[in-house]
Scaffold this motif. Structure first.
Motif, PDB file in Angstrom:
ATOM      1  N   HIS A  17     -43.407  55.270 -10.566  1.00 58.44           N
ATOM      2  CA  HIS A  17     -42.834  55.339  -9.259  1.00 58.44           C
ATOM      3  C   HIS A  17     -43.917  55.401  -8.214  1.00 58.44           C
ATOM      4  O   HIS A  17     -43.779  54.918  -6.892  1.00 58.44           O
ATOM      5  N   CYS A  18     -44.967  56.183  -8.392  1.00 57.70           N
ATOM      6  CA  CYS A  18     -46.135  56.106  -7.427  1.00 57.70           C
ATOM      7  C   CYS A  18     -46.818  55.165  -7.380  1.00 57.70           C
ATOM      8  O   CYS A  18     -47.235  54.447  -6.213  1.00 57.70           O
ATOM      9  N   GLU A  19     -46.962  53.911  -8.349  1.00 60.41           N
ATOM     10  CA  GLU A  19     -47.498  52.558  -8.015  1.00 60.41           C
ATOM     11  C   GLU A  19     -46.520  51.999  -7.170  1.00 60.41           C
ATOM     12  O   GLU A  19     -47.005  51.292  -6.362  1.00 60.41           O
ATOM     13  N   TYR A  20     -45.240  52.009  -7.454  1.00 61.41           N
ATOM     14  CA  TYR A  20     -44.143  51.448  -6.477  1.00 61.41           C
ATOM     15  C   TYR A  20     -44.664  51.760  -5.171  1.00 61.41           C
ATOM     16  O   TYR A  20     -44.543  51.049  -4.073  1.00 61.41           O
ATOM     17  N   VAL A  21     -44.825  53.233  -4.881  1.00 59.54           N
ATOM     18  CA  VAL A  21     -44.797  53.254  -3.535  1.00 59.54           C
ATOM     19  C   VAL A  21     -46.203  53.012  -2.859  1.00 59.54           C
ATOM     20  O   VAL A  21     -46.246  52.524  -1.799  1.00 59.54           O
TER      21      VAL A  21
END
Length: 218
Positions: A17-21
């Motif tokens: 999810h951090c990568e998506y952000v």
């Protein structure tokens, strides 16, 4: 830069999810955390603008965290229970996203959130401006590539914005309300005017060229 804290008990999911952000311009994910205690420590540091929190956590749940957190937040959870969703919204969650989801779902919310913040952070805010800011959270414009035909979703959203406005709007004001560039707004407004879906009037200021103002046909 909007700083985002991801709270998820699964380390892999939190990192994903951090990568998506981090793939969304204007957003930066902080180091993800895995429980309520660590999340509260991060929030106490004062660097967090937005929290993305799972509902089920080892030492509590995401809704309890939201109740004690003075920050914008969204719940990302596999718990598809209406009572839990309602409790999250009552606690202040801006949205509730069911897992599993594609990157585009979360990134679409982040872009809507950015438009919401831009509209809400204006120095002067009237009711029409507040309504546009709140609509930005659920408006899908900008989450997928826009087409430029008169019947496109972008043109439709522009038309809805003009219908909901208390007064005529300039192309720049329409662009800000919808979350697109002024040039894109101008192209759609010209097409809408050609199809007689909107009216065009001229406003003459003290100097310079007259400004075009647009309103929806009633």
């Amino acid at each position: 830069m909007t700083k985002v804290l991801v709270v998820d008990d699964d380390l892999y999911v939190g990192q994903l999810h951090c990568e998506y952000v981090n793939q969304v311009a204007g957003f930066e994910a902080l180091e993800p955390v895995r429980d309520v205690r660590a999340a509260r420590e991060a929030l106490d540091g004062g660097e967090v603008d937005l929290v993305l929190v799972d509902y089920v956590l080892p030492d509590g749940n995401g809704v309890d965290l939201l109740r004690s957190a003075d920050t914008d937040a969204a719940v990302l959870s596999a718990v598809a229970d209406a009572a839990v969703v309602r409790s999250a919204l009552r606690a202040g969650a801006l949205t509730y996203i069911l897992k599993p989801f594609d990157a585009a779902v979360l990134q679409g919310f982040l872009r809507r959130y950015a438009r919401y913040r831009r509209l809400l952070d204006r120095e002067r805010l009237d009711q029409a401006g507040l309504d546009r800011a709140l609509r930005a959270l659920t408006d899908s414009v900008g989450t997928t590539p826009a087409t430029h035909s008169p019947g496109s979703s972008t043109s439709g959203t522009i038309l809805e914005t003009l219908r909901g406005a208390s007064a005529v709007m300039s192309a720049a004001e329409v662009a800000e309300a919808v979350g697109i560039s002024r040039a894109t707004a101008q192209r759609h407004l010209v097409k809408l005017a050609e199809s007689r879906s909107v009216t065009v009037t001229l406003h003459y200021g003290s100097t310079g060229r007259p400004e075009h103002l647009y309103g929806a046909e009633r």
